[in-house]
Design an enzyme around this catalytic site. Sequence first.
Site: not given
Length: 795
Positions: A89, A350
């Site tokens: 680029e 429980s």
Amino acid sequence: MHSFFKIFKSLQYKKTKLLVVSTLVLLLIIFTLDRLFPIPLPPANDGVMVVAADGAPLRAYPTSDGVWRYRVQVEDVSPNYLQSLIAYEDQYFYQHPGINPFSFFRAAWQWAESGRIISGGSTLTMQVARILDGPADRSILAKTKQMARALQLEMHLSKREILTIYLNHAPMGGIVEGVEMASRMYLNKSAKSLSVAEGAMLAVLPQSPTRNRPDTQPKRAEAARNKVLDRLSTLGYLSIADVADAKIERVIAQPIRAEWRAPLAAERLKNSAAKATGVVTTTLESELQTQIETLVSDRANTLPPKVSIAAMIMENDTLAVRAYVGSADFANQERFAHVDMARGVRSPGSTLKPFLYAMALDDGLIHSESLLVDAPQSFGGYAPGNFQASFSGAVSVSEALQRSLNVPAVDVLTRVGAERFASTLRGGGVRLRMEQGATPNLSVILGGASTTLEELVGAYRALAYGGVAGRARLTPTDPIVETRLMSEGAAWIVRDILETGGRPDRPYDDGSSRGGFAWKTGTSFGFRDAWAIGVTDRYTIGVWMGRPDGTPNPGFFGANSAAPLARDIAAILPTVKGVRAPRPSTVSATDICWPLGVAREQVPANLCHQTRRAWVINNVAPPTLPDRGQVASLRETIHIDTKTNTRVHQACAAFDANVPSQIASSEVARWPAHLAAWLPADLAEKNNIADWRSDCRSRHASTIPLTIRGIEHGSLITATAKAKSTANAVKLNLTTVGANGNVYWLLDGVMLDNKPATKNIQLTLAQNGRHDLTASDDTGRHARVSFSAKGFANK
């Protein structure tokens, strides 16, 4: 000549003055434009990305402009990508002032020759300018604006800052921006680990984010990637061989989707801070999270509609939550997808029993084989039953905990104290919620209060971590909060009971046959909640199942629904050999005697009716808990009148201790009164103490034996003609004589009814075969009749 130099100097002065003025005007124009058109820098923190401990995205929340973005710095990105980006680029990025003059004049020459823009001569800085200012056409005016903005960027920002903006905001297809998010979404990896080929593919993607998308246009993406690789070779960044190797890689990308992991954990963290922005790092392990979500989803597909699941896995050493599933299926609204049941306040059933027995161990009330009573009893008007509605009689602490028996647990809680028990749990991170104004009572041990999965997981950690509970941590910055909930010895014994049965006399093994997983299940009243909580050496695992709206799910309880999933989770967790905590020095194995409960060497052989091997703390074997049915001790000296073979005492009118031939004294061991109906013949014989002599009965209650009226021992009940051909039954009215308090009626060991002694019950009989009917009162006295039934339609 002199006038010539004078004119020349005048002209030079004017030119200099004009240059200075022009420069000042230009600077003023630049300054004014810079102020009038400031750089529209993106917000420093906009949007939220919740990530796992390894940085993998879990859930993204869009930014204010509606995109997915994962912010990174330059050093967080692979050099392979940066090399491809700069070389392809803008290879002079670090040299130019924002505009590359050579590229600019080349583009201008091509435009002059062709009459149209062929190459724009765009730099990375100009591309950042286009990103900041938004989409623009390819006109000369648009390019001029980009160049002006690029120069402005270079004036205010460093090259690193400009590159960072590009790395985070470059368009990558759809609503994805930035190299990190693109790498995560398409390749399922961090941008820091991109290969040469992957770096090249993502570097060229912003040129045409739609046409070059690797998930929808893999061939175009491959062609664009190869173009970048060829350029890298031409510029000397890569060798021909390196390029050839890179081109071998196929372009395979997963489609962008909005399915996220740990969505409710992410939502929780996002909402925990009103202004949560940027990247929020969790303690979750991305791979394990995916595995657990898959297990939960598969299990949910077998459940009825509207039933949800929550699961949590916490690392014991660090308290870090490694997997967090708040609901069964985040995409299924029928299963209450958005309700986080990891924090839902529900009845724990429980699951609190291990903490109760650990407290009793530390209080010196019990050891692992202490004798407990599993028989119908009333505790101040509270008469609990067992889950299966049957009773077992004499059980040990280990058996009571493993089988989750209710009556023994309530019995132990009366000795420990309900309020003290709740207070201790609260100190360990488990806050029991009750109705407003209510105080802890005996029902809390059976689910009569509420708590959360997260709190239970933190408390259960104590069983694998020397008795120290902790608060679950969801982010690395959460503080480490630990509390001692029980002693190291009690934690080891309770875990051993849950994992292996707690029998010291079992054959030796290295732990491999036990799976290393100790768990406890729980079911709340009405089958509303099913639980399974347990520990391995490294992790604590919690599972909840039920409907978030509290609707019952008949037939779904901890053992058959939550426990299988918890075991499956434990099976996939990583294990480390040799990390299992050794037995603490405070814990030892001792032979104890029933019914007295103490060490065998402390009692004569005739008082030791049954021997068991138990785990004890500090070499102390506490005696059996005091008998609720009788005031007298279980170990007692009695006097027998040998002439009448009856029992006497010093208050009797005819007691004469000076006549040894008539009075014999001996020491006996009695079983708790409520166990009398459950003792086998050999133990019942040892427990049988002579009846009182007639003149000695006045000081002792229950002179009339308890008997059952309404059916005789050995009876045969025959169905009526109607009952033979239908499902009809025979109904018998039953009562007792001589009972005190409440009477508990059991048929074949299963509770039928519980009524005051003055009330009758109706027995409905429709089952052929032999039956045992037992009636037991509050003092533990009992009566039993056996009978048979035949001729009923129900075989």
